[in-house]
Design a protein around this motif. Structure first.
Motif, PDB file in Angstrom:
ATOM      1  N   GLY A 154      22.585  31.648 101.068  1.00 24.38           N
ATOM      2  CA  GLY A 154      21.728  31.564 102.248  1.00 24.38           C
ATOM      3  C   GLY A 154      21.665  30.193 102.883  1.00 24.38           C
ATOM      4  N   LEU A 155      22.609  29.311 102.539  1.00 23.00           N
ATOM      5  CA  LEU A 155      22.593  27.955 103.071  1.00 23.00           C
ATOM      6  C   LEU A 155      23.482  27.786 104.299  1.00 23.00           C
ATOM      7  N   VAL A 156      24.493  28.630 104.405  1.00 23.54           N
ATOM      8  CA  VAL A 156      25.446  28.571 105.517  1.00 23.54           C
ATOM      9  C   VAL A 156      25.569  29.954 106.127  1.00 23.54           C
ATOM     10  N   ASP A 157      25.684  29.994 107.434  1.00 22.67           N
ATOM     11  CA  ASP A 157      25.892  31.245 108.157  1.00 22.67           C
ATOM     12  C   ASP A 157      27.309  31.251 108.717  1.00 22.67           C
ATOM     13  N   ARG A 158      27.964  32.376 108.624  1.00 26.93           N
ATOM     14  CA  ARG A 158      29.334  32.549 109.123  1.00 26.93           C
ATOM     15  C   ARG A 158      29.277  33.460 110.336  1.00 26.93           C
ATOM     16  N   GLN A 159      29.680  32.927 111.478  1.00 29.26           N
ATOM     17  CA  GLN A 159      29.660  33.679 112.733  1.00 29.26           C
ATOM     18  C   GLN A 159      31.091  34.019 113.147  1.00 29.26           C
ATOM     19  N   VAL A 160      31.376  35.317 113.281  1.00 27.85           N
ATOM     20  CA  VAL A 160      32.694  35.767 113.711  1.00 27.85           C
ATOM     21  C   VAL A 160      32.608  36.200 115.167  1.00 27.85           C
ATOM     22  N   THR A 161      33.480  35.628 115.998  1.00 26.91           N
ATOM     23  CA  THR A 161      33.544  35.984 117.413  1.00 26.91           C
ATOM     24  C   THR A 161      34.837  36.757 117.638  1.00 26.91           C
ATOM     25  N   ALA A 162      34.694  37.959 118.165  1.00 25.65           N
ATOM     26  CA  ALA A 162      35.859  38.815 118.405  1.00 25.65           C
ATOM     27  C   ALA A 162      36.625  38.305 119.618  1.00 25.65           C
ATOM     28  N   GLN A 163      37.726  37.669 119.347  1.00 17.58           N
ATOM     29  CA  GLN A 163      38.642  37.200 120.373  1.00 17.58           C
ATOM     30  C   GLN A 163      40.012  37.112 119.718  1.00 17.58           C
ATOM     31  N   VAL A 164      41.017  36.803 120.459  1.00 13.76           N
ATOM     32  CA  VAL A 164      42.355  36.668 119.893  1.00 13.76           C
ATOM     33  C   VAL A 164      42.778  35.214 119.987  1.00 13.76           C
ATOM     34  N   PRO A 165      42.997  34.527 118.873  1.00 15.67           N
ATOM     35  CA  PRO A 165      42.688  34.980 117.516  1.00 15.67           C
ATOM     36  C   PRO A 165      41.186  34.972 117.264  1.00 15.67           C
ATOM     37  N   ILE A 166      40.784  35.667 116.203  1.00 12.79           N
ATOM     38  CA  ILE A 166      39.359  35.729 115.846  1.00 12.79           C
ATOM     39  C   ILE A 166      38.841  34.315 115.596  1.00 12.79           C
ATOM     40  N   ARG A 167      37.653  34.041 116.109  1.00 13.37           N
ATOM     41  CA  ARG A 167      37.025  32.729 115.931  1.00 13.37           C
ATOM     42  C   ARG A 167      35.926  32.854 114.883  1.00 13.37           C
ATOM     43  N   VAL A 168      35.953  31.968 113.916  1.00  9.59           N
ATOM     44  CA  VAL A 168      34.932  31.940 112.867  1.00  9.59           C
ATOM     45  C   VAL A 168      34.308  30.547 112.853  1.00  9.59           C
ATOM     46  N   ASP A 169      33.006  30.512 113.011  1.00 10.28           N
ATOM     47  CA  ASP A 169      32.251  29.257 112.970  1.00 10.28           C
ATOM     48  C   ASP A 169      31.283  29.293 111.795  1.00 10.28           C
TER      49      ASP A 169
END
Length: 121
Positions: free
Chosen positions: A68-83
């Motif tokens: 619960g210390l880090v959040d992973r955000q996936v953005t649907a685009q090409v290529p997939i973006r993960v922040d």
């Protein structure tokens, strides 16, 4: 009236001990301090931290996300973006981690000297 459980890192099987050990591992503090300024992609984290392998960084990030210390955000685009970014719980660790960073930077010369003296014995 229910009270919160009592944790003690000096008790071998206490969950707080595992958490403390994880916070003190080689890469966790560096990931946390790197994310202090805001979200970053995986490649940005690797670049700023340096010397961490993709496998180890992935494992560290997954563990921090699970805790619960880090959040992973996936953005649907090409290529997939993960922040990756710190959660509120993760941000609550920044002050103590920064205090340790400041101490390490301030006293690194003394520690290095102590090592040299010790190794000469």
């Amino acid at each position: 009236m229910d009270s919160a459980p009592t944790f003690n890192v000096l008790i071998q099987d206490c969950p707080s001990r595992e958490i403390m050990q994880r916070l003190g591992d080689k890469w966790t503090p560096l990931v946390m301090l790197t994310l202090a300024d805001g979200p970053l992609r995986f490649s940005g984290l690797r670049q700023q931290i340096g010397a961490v392998t993709p496998k180890v960084l992935t494992s560290t990030l997954r563990t921090l996300e699970r805790d619960g210390l880090v959040d992973r955000q996936v953005t649907a685009q090409v290529p997939i973006r993960v922040d990756y970014e710190l959660t509120d719980l993760g941000r609550s660790l920044l002050e103590p981690m920064d205090a340790i960073r400041i101490w390490a930077e301030k006293h690194a010369d003394k520690v290095l000297t102590a090592r040299e003296v010790f190794d000469e014995k």
